[in-house]
Design a protein around this motif. Sequence first.
Motif, short mmCIF file in Angstrom:
data_model
loop_
_atom_site.label_atom_id
_atom_site.label_comp_id
_atom_site.label_asym_id
_atom_site.label_seq_id
_atom_site.Cartn_x
_atom_site.Cartn_y
_atom_site.Cartn_z
N GLY A 1 2.47 -22.91 -5.75
CA GLY A 1 2.60 -21.97 -4.79
C GLY A 1 2.52 -22.09 -3.50
N GLY A 2 1.26 -23.46 -3.04
CA GLY A 2 1.16 -23.56 -1.60
C GLY A 2 0.00 -23.02 -1.79
N ALA A 3 -0.68 -22.18 -2.41
CA ALA A 3 -2.50 -21.47 -2.48
C ALA A 3 -3.72 -22.28 -2.73
CB ALA A 3 -2.09 -20.31 -2.56
N THR A 4 -4.47 -21.50 -2.02
CA THR A 4 -5.39 -22.60 -3.72
C THR A 4 -6.25 -20.95 -3.82
OG1 THR A 4 -7.32 -21.90 -1.13
CG2 THR A 4 -5.63 -23.94 -1.37
N TRP A 5 -7.66 -21.08 -4.30
CA TRP A 5 -9.08 -20.10 -4.74
C TRP A 5 -8.56 -19.47 -3.37
CZ3 TRP A 5 -9.33 -18.11 -9.30
CH2 TRP A 5 -9.12 -18.95 -10.27
N GLU A 6 -9.40 -19.93 -1.96
CA GLU A 6 -9.18 -19.12 -1.02
C GLU A 6 -8.34 -18.29 -0.36
OE1 GLU A 6 -11.87 -19.99 0.44
OE2 GLU A 6 -12.69 -21.98 0.02
N ASP A 7 -7.26 -18.18 -0.94
CA ASP A 7 -6.63 -16.77 -0.96
C ASP A 7 -6.49 -15.96 -1.99
OD1 ASP A 7 -4.76 -18.19 1.62
OD2 ASP A 7 -4.32 -20.03 -0.62
N VAL A 8 -7.34 -15.79 -3.01
CA VAL A 8 -6.99 -14.61 -3.95
C VAL A 8 -8.15 -13.79 -3.63
CG1 VAL A 8 -7.65 -15.05 -6.42
CG2 VAL A 8 -6.45 -16.61 -5.87
N VAL A 9 -7.52 -12.54 -3.88
CA VAL A 9 -8.58 -11.87 -3.97
C VAL A 9 -8.69 -10.89 -4.73
CG1 VAL A 9 -6.93 -11.09 -1.22
CG2 VAL A 9 -6.03 -9.98 -3.28
N MET A 10 -8.60 -10.96 -5.99
CA MET A 10 -8.71 -10.25 -6.91
C MET A 10 -8.26 -11.37 -7.76
SD MET A 10 -9.96 -7.30 -8.48
CE MET A 10 -10.47 -6.10 -9.42
N VAL A 11 -9.52 -11.78 -9.03
CA VAL A 11 -9.49 -11.95 -10.28
C VAL A 11 -10.17 -11.09 -11.29
CG1 VAL A 11 -10.71 -13.56 -11.78
CG2 VAL A 11 -10.31 -14.66 -9.30
N ARG A 12 -9.03 -11.38 -12.31
CA ARG A 12 -9.62 -9.86 -13.74
C ARG A 12 -9.73 -11.27 -14.80
NH1 ARG A 12 -8.08 -4.56 -12.67
NH2 ARG A 12 -6.70 -4.77 -10.41
N VAL A 13 -10.78 -10.84 -14.75
CA VAL A 13 -11.37 -11.36 -16.70
C VAL A 13 -11.29 -10.49 -17.81
CG1 VAL A 13 -13.54 -12.35 -16.84
CG2 VAL A 13 -12.89 -12.88 -14.40
N LEU B 1 -16.72 -22.64 -2.25
CA LEU B 1 -15.55 -21.23 -1.75
C LEU B 1 -16.06 -21.37 -0.60
CD1 LEU B 1 -14.68 -18.36 -3.65
CD2 LEU B 1 -13.15 -20.35 -2.59
N LYS B 2 -14.90 -21.50 0.89
CA LYS B 2 -15.23 -21.32 2.27
C LYS B 2 -15.30 -19.90 2.68
CE LYS B 2 -14.55 -26.28 3.14
NZ LYS B 2 -13.71 -26.68 1.94
N GLU B 3 -14.32 -19.02 2.05
CA GLU B 3 -14.32 -17.87 1.95
C GLU B 3 -14.42 -16.85 1.33
OE1 GLU B 3 -10.93 -16.43 4.27
OE2 GLU B 3 -9.77 -18.55 4.66
N ALA B 4 -14.78 -15.48 2.19
CA ALA B 4 -15.34 -14.45 0.88
C ALA B 4 -14.63 -14.78 -0.28
CB ALA B 4 -15.11 -13.16 1.29
N PRO B 5 -15.66 -14.99 -1.59
CA PRO B 5 -14.98 -14.57 -3.04
C PRO B 5 -14.25 -13.35 -3.23
CG PRO B 5 -17.37 -14.54 -2.85
CD PRO B 5 -16.88 -14.33 -1.56
N ALA B 6 -13.38 -13.71 -3.95
CA ALA B 6 -12.17 -12.67 -4.14
C ALA B 6 -12.92 -11.47 -5.08
CB ALA B 6 -11.20 -12.90 -5.71
N ASP C 1 -6.35 -13.48 -14.70
CA ASP C 1 -5.40 -13.96 -13.89
C ASP C 1 -5.83 -13.44 -12.45
OD1 ASP C 1 -5.17 -10.53 -13.17
OD2 ASP C 1 -4.71 -10.38 -15.05
N ALA C 2 -5.31 -13.63 -12.01
CA ALA C 2 -4.53 -13.74 -10.22
C ALA C 2 -4.06 -13.28 -9.39
CB ALA C 2 -5.76 -15.04 -9.34
N LEU C 3 -4.95 -12.07 -8.02
CA LEU C 3 -3.76 -12.03 -7.14
C LEU C 3 -4.06 -12.37 -5.66
CD1 LEU C 3 -1.50 -10.29 -6.28
CD2 LEU C 3 -3.28 -8.64 -5.56
N ALA C 4 -2.88 -13.12 -4.99
CA ALA C 4 -3.02 -14.05 -4.00
C ALA C 4 -2.62 -13.11 -2.96
CB ALA C 4 -3.06 -15.36 -3.81
N VAL C 5 -3.17 -12.88 -1.91
CA VAL C 5 -2.40 -13.24 -0.54
C VAL C 5 -2.18 -14.23 0.19
CG1 VAL C 5 -2.58 -11.14 1.44
CG2 VAL C 5 -2.91 -10.19 -0.57
N LEU C 6 -0.68 -14.25 0.81
CA LEU C 6 -0.34 -15.71 1.86
C LEU C 6 -0.39 -15.32 3.60
CD1 LEU C 6 1.79 -16.65 -0.89
CD2 LEU C 6 -0.26 -17.65 -0.93
N GLY C 7 -0.23 -16.35 3.94
CA GLY C 7 -0.06 -15.62 4.99
C GLY C 7 -1.19 -15.97 6.05
#
Lengths: 137, 137, 137
Positions: free
Chosen positions: B74-86, B108-113, B131-137
């Motif tokens: 989807g053109g994203a990376t872990w850096e775009d992820v805001v939530m990881v559900r384990v 990770l370079k940005e804030a972890p999810a 599972d994971a939720l990412a916010v793009l843009g």
Amino acid sequence: MSEPSKKTALTPATHTTPPAKFSHGVKKGNILQVAGQVGFGPAVEGQAPTPVGPTLREQTLQTFANVRAILEEGGATWEDVVMVRVYLTDTAHFAEFNEIYNSYFADLKEAPAARTTVYVGLPAGLLVEVDALAVLG
Amino acid sequence: MSEPSKKTALTPATHTTPPAKFSHGVKKGNILQVAGQVGFGPAVEGQAPTPVGPTLREQTLQTFANVRAILEEGGATWEDVVMVRVYLTDTAHFAEFNEIYNSYFADLKEAPAARTTVYVGLPAGLLVEVDALAVLG
Amino acid sequence: MSEPSKKTALTPATHTTPPAKFSHGVKKGNILQVAGQVGFGPAVEGQAPTPVGPTLREQTLQTFANVRAILEEGGATWEDVVMVRVYLTDTAHFAEFNEIYNSYFADLKEAPAARTTVYVGLPAGLLVEVDALAVLG
């Protein structure tokens, strides 16, 4: 987004009253979130919420109907849903649940939603709970 | 948002076919949702999905690889992820899981999810689902 | 959205350090995600995170306070929350939890958030975990 986003409760007329201060669904900005739905039939005045039947099939189809009513209350459809969270109580139900799921969603025109299925405890008598996240616009 | 948002399924070529009518990932508007991933290795024609190994470490690393493949689709990376559900199956796995998690995300370079970890039932042989939720843009 | 969205960690000063490389909360674009919170009291230097008490009421109220601190760190309030995920360990706690929930949210001015409640395993001593999704703007 340039305008402040209004938060709206989505409350289908036939839904039973939530057991606490939460909404069956909420719309805010481009997000529509459906609360955890179970297989309760339409509300009957003076009667506690009751599952439509003891079987996984009955409860699942009613649960999906309950989710859909909330989506429609918010002007959305299953096509807008990006995530379906499925809570089952027994790993032995997975295959049957998937059959029901596939039949129910056979006519989807867009990409099906993502899904996570896990096995948890639910109140006595309930075999399935489902919530959903939709993106509007 | 001024344009209607298109809904796209994210299906990495090596992923096993989902066991029901859902997508491994979906992108709509600014939201990318990754479905629950487990430690299945790359699809092998004519073979049922199989975890890469019995250990938490093997399964977790494969699970993360599976999530990442969907993000990248989807053109994203872990850096775009805001939530990881384990989802783990045993509270005794928490410390080891965290060690694996910390190593995996060390760069990770940005804030972890954000993350939520709970203990549930999973199909036999599976120790972890993510599972994971990412916010793009 | 016309500008790339920045990802920001939300870390209230009094919160205990997460047990792994995740953020207590994250803001990106119009989305604010709060990680799973439990009833840990304010961080005490040199002391492991500890629940504020053994009862459901004590832990729930502290959990809500912990969620709220993260929302506020991101410039949000409970009014912005669209989804509350509740993880309890015992179905027998449902009624009491709902009483606490209703009292806590009695003064909400906007539509209450949607909610899903499921029963899972949690680390020893913890009776409740809560996470939340907010939509900003």
